[in-house]
Design an enzyme around this catalytic site. Structure first.
Site: not given
Length: 614
Positions: A324-326, A614
């Site tokens: 994901g946004s990592c 998020h």
């Protein structure tokens, strides 16, 4: 009167019989002489050895297995003296009858008998096989008074492996179990015997040879009744070395409790970002490693297989997840260093991104307006990274991921460790028989699509941002300690790999990740008195299909480190099926960081929850 010839006939007959008898005696003497020649000359060595073996017995003596300890000395794996009953099948006149009588005498379960049958099928009939370990004093006494009724059965003293913390370290420390033929192919067979334990998983498996030690022996004198009456020769076993690790008990407990108290499925990896030392490695749910030592029972095995949480899976280094946004901080560094954007680049976020007639929505459909890199990282602005993905293209995206260690095994000192998946156009053509589209890059830009990583890889990658650009190799083991002399032998780490990150790019991303904790989506991970930098992530996971639509659930992720300028701990957290928010990973990360940096203080309640995605 006429003379008769009968006496002459009788004398001749006697002489014939006497000659025949002499011949028979001579033949028998020749047979005896031939046999003596065979025994004492032709096969002297063979029968001398057999005669020797008939009055001596070689008794192997197992070495004490090395302990496994946490960094501050807490014992994670130890040996406990116990008694076991073992059966040597080819020394019993009626094995089935013997087993039936033993089951009744010792009140053994069907599971005990099934494990014996399984062990016997994998071993030679002359090997002793453990029927039951951890005998009670009453069971030992019951066998002692009826020893003569059970030939081929004996009570033996063993050092039984024990894991004091049960399920807490089961995945990383691993467990031992009864040795099998397959195990002997991978190790020195002469250093084991039929009833031995061997490391199966985790540190127990990886460092088996040195933990094991070297077997000794005793040559026992046996009398005509088969009883041991003396020791002719003895070689002491060499104890295995103790293994000290970098694991911190308090950090492991804090991470596990934060997951388990909320019934979360997931994983936590905590590293020292400067050298890769593993401070904690948690996979939840877990299992009790003690179940496996003597061969797991059918009931316990079935409970593990039927558990929907799959407790046998080590999620920390074998769980595969979209980051994901990592993934956004890593793409940001590469984009700046490659000149795709400058550190001051900004763009407008209306809440969606249009490409080829398809709409890619931001998690905040209202949009964020004008957005620079700091804001994009602090608030995880998807539109910023959709546009960045198009600018970078798949080749540069793949280079980014490989550079930070994704798509390859991290090389930790544990068995296994998955490489994950970094998708390429070649991979897609080979596996999905389709070309790579720009839309694939757009989704990859927010860490979704085909990309799969492990929590261990995430912790390693974020450590490179924390430590100034060095990719460390994770390592659990710290040093060997000789149990007799106390001599310590450090276990060296591989040197970190210099990624040669542009200081400008590194500073810009670190600034954004610190803002993420101070004012953005990571706000609830903050701890008073500790500076933290981090990034949240939400990864959509398909769970099914209904009414013409794919049903998704979301994994919650966090990566970060603390303190910001002098990092001591880097953390990666994954919580599976967290729902539609990303906050579940944050309290787990907060508890883990606090346990290491504030071991004697309560970090207090987290800041007010922001209900962010998020």
């Amino acid at each position: 009167m006429k003379k008769t010839s009968t006496p002459l006939i009788s004398g001749q007959y006697f002489r014939n019989r006497l000659g025949l008898a002499a011949i028979l005696v001579l033949l028998l003497l020749l047979v005896v002489l031939a046999r003596l020649l065979d025994l004492q000359v032709l096969h002297y060595q063979k029968f001398r050895q057999l005669a020797h073996d008939n009055h001596v017995a070689l008794v192997p003596v197992n070495p004490p297995r090395g302990l496994i300890l946490a960094d501050h000395g807490q014992i994670l794996a130890q040996n406990q003296p116990t008694y076991a009953v073992e059966v040597t099948p080819d020394q019993t006149s009626d094995l089935d009858s013997t087993l039936d009588r033993l089951q009744k005498l010792l009140d053994l379960s069907d599971g005990d008998m099934a494990r014996f049958d399984k062990s016997m099928a994998a071993k030679a009939s002359f090997d002793p096989i453990i029927l039951k370990a951890n005998l009670s004093p009453q069971q030992v006494a019951a066998l002692a008074v009826r020893k003569a009724d059970f030939p081929g059965v004996r009570v033996t003293a063993l050092m039984h492996r024990n894991y004091p913390f049960g399920a807490l370290f089961s995945h990383v420390v691993g467990y031992v179990g009864p040795i099998t033929a397959a195990d002997l192919k991978r190790h020195q067979a002469e250093n084991y015997r039929g009833r031995d334990y061997i490391g199966k998983t985790g540190l127990e498996g990886h460092y088996e040879q040195r933990l094991r030690g070297q077997m000794g022996y005793q040559i026992k004198q046996i009398n005509a009744e088969g009883l041991q009456v003396g020791t002719l020769e003895e070689q002491e076993p060499l104890a295995g070395d103790n293994l000290m690790t970098h694991l911190r008990l308090r950090v492991q407990e804090a991470a596990a409790n934060a997951l388990e108290s909320n019934h979360y499925r997931g994983a936590v990896v905590a590293l020292d970002p400067n050298d890769g030392h593993v401070l904690a490695m948690v996979s939840s749910p877990s299992f009790d490693a003690n179940w496996f030592v003597d061969g797991i029972s059918t009931a316990h095995w079935r409970s593990l297989l039927d558990n929907p949480g799959h407790p046998l899976t080590d999620r920390a280094d074998n769980g595969l997840y979209p980051p994901g946004s990592c993934a956004k901080p890593f793409f940001s560094i590469q984009a700046i260093q490659s000149g795709v954007i400058g550190p001051d680049f900004q763009t407008y976020c209306p809440g969606n991104f249009q490409l080829g007639g398809h709409t890619y929505w931001d998690w905040n459909r209202g949009g964020f307006g004008e957005t620079n890199l700091t804001k994009a990282l602090a608030w995880s602005v998807d539109v910023f990274y959709y546009k960045l993905a198009v600018k970078m293209g798949i080749q540069l995206q793949d280079q980014t991921l490989w550079r930070f260690g994704f798509g390859k095994s991290p090389g930790i000192d544990l068995p296994g460790g998955l490489a994950g998946l970094v998708p390429t156009p070649q991979w897609k053509r080979a596996h999905l028989h389709a070309p790579w589209y720009t839309g694939d890059s757009v989704i990859l830009g927010i860490g979704q699509g085909y990309l799969l990583v492990t929590p261990l890889q995430l912790a390693r990658a974020v450590s490179a941002i924390a430590n100034g650009g060095y990719l460390v190799q994770p390592q659990v083991a710290k040093e060997w300690v000789n149990p007799s002399t106390g001599e310590r032998s450090p276990i060296p780490n591989a040197a970190p790999e210099n990624l040669h990150i542009d200081p400008v790019a590194l500073h810009a991303v670190r600034q954004g990740m610190e803002a993420c904790v101070n004012t953005g989506t990571c706000h609830t991970v903050s701890i008073p008195g500790i500076s933290i930098a981090g990034k949240t992530g939400t990864a959509q996971i398909p769970e099914g299909y209904a009414h013409g639509r794919t049903i998704y659930n979301n994994d919650s992720l966090f990566i970060g480190w603390a303190p910001v300028d002098h990092p001591k701990i880097a953390v990666a957290v994954v919580v599976e099926n967290g729902g539609h928010n990303a906050w579940q990973a944050l309290p787990v990360a907060r508890a883990t960081i606090a346990a290491y940096l504030q071991p004697d203080r309560d970090p207090g309640p987290p800041p007010a929850h922001l209900h962010l995605q998020h």
